[in-house]
Design a protein around this motif. Sequence first.
Motif, PDB file in Angstrom:
ATOM      1  N   UNK A  37      17.011  83.438 -93.259  1.00 38.63           N
ATOM      2  CA  UNK A  37      17.517  82.953 -94.538  1.00 38.63           C
ATOM      3  C   UNK A  37      17.995  84.086 -95.360  1.00 38.63           C
ATOM      4  N   UNK A  38      19.282  83.857 -96.132  1.00 40.06           N
ATOM      5  CA  UNK A  38      19.800  85.071 -96.761  1.00 40.06           C
ATOM      6  C   UNK A  38      19.103  85.206 -98.051  1.00 40.06           C
ATOM      7  N   UNK A  39      18.708  86.740 -97.835  1.00 38.03           N
ATOM      8  CA  UNK A  39      18.069  87.193 -99.131  1.00 38.03           C
ATOM      9  C   UNK A  39      18.684  88.432 -99.653  1.00 38.03           C
ATOM     10  N   UNK A  45      23.563  89.185 -94.281  1.00 41.94           N
ATOM     11  CA  UNK A  45      23.120  87.766 -93.797  1.00 41.94           C
ATOM     12  C   UNK A  45      24.048  87.512 -92.279  1.00 41.94           C
ATOM     13  N   UNK A  46      25.377  87.896 -92.725  1.00 40.44           N
ATOM     14  CA  UNK A  46      26.196  87.444 -91.628  1.00 40.44           C
ATOM     15  C   UNK A  46      25.879  88.283 -90.282  1.00 40.44           C
ATOM     16  N   UNK A  75      21.182  78.550 -93.850  1.00 41.10           N
ATOM     17  CA  UNK A  75      20.384  79.789 -94.357  1.00 41.10           C
ATOM     18  C   UNK A  75      20.925  80.289 -95.584  1.00 41.10           C
ATOM     19  N   UNK A  76      22.177  80.074 -95.924  1.00 42.25           N
ATOM     20  CA  UNK A  76      22.847  80.709 -97.083  1.00 42.25           C
ATOM     21  C   UNK A  76      22.075  80.258 -98.325  1.00 42.25           C
ATOM     22  N   UNK A  77      22.017  81.156 -99.344  1.00 34.67           N
ATOM     23  CA  UNK A  77      21.395  80.697-100.794  1.00 34.67           C
ATOM     24  C   UNK A  77      22.216  79.380-101.064  1.00 34.67           C
ATOM     25  N   UNK A  99      32.056  81.720 -97.379  1.00 36.06           N
ATOM     26  CA  UNK A  99      30.750  82.507 -98.009  1.00 36.06           C
ATOM     27  C   UNK A  99      31.171  83.918 -98.722  1.00 36.06           C
ATOM     28  N   UNK A 100      31.987  84.519 -98.289  1.00 30.97           N
ATOM     29  CA  UNK A 100      32.444  85.785 -98.829  1.00 30.97           C
ATOM     30  C   UNK A 100      32.986  85.481-100.111  1.00 30.97           C
TER      31      UNK A 100
END
Length: 101
Positions: A37-39, A45-46, A75-77, A99-100
């Motif tokens: 997961x993105x934290x 994360x990538x 897994x992204x926020x 996402x960026x």
Amino acid sequence: MQRRGRITSWGMLCELVMAKFDGDQYPLLLNQFEQLRQTGSVVEYQVEFEQLAHGLLLYNNSYDDTYFVTRLIAGLKEEIRRVIVLHRPKNVDTASALALI
């Protein structure tokens, strides 16, 4: 093919190395990937996502873009995920670029 202790094919070498050093890494790697997961930042994360994805492909090359895109997005926020899903990206590169933004 192995003759008198010699390894005569790339496939045989791969099998012997995996048998010697691999242990049970595939299930552990798969579990890490599923739990990712993105934290922090999207870039962090990538990087972790790509490392784990490449590791999985070493064990099983039948995973497709749909699987990886789905896992990346999952897994992204939440606030990022909602926007990415609307674009329906077809590959990881596109999903990552969105996402960026």
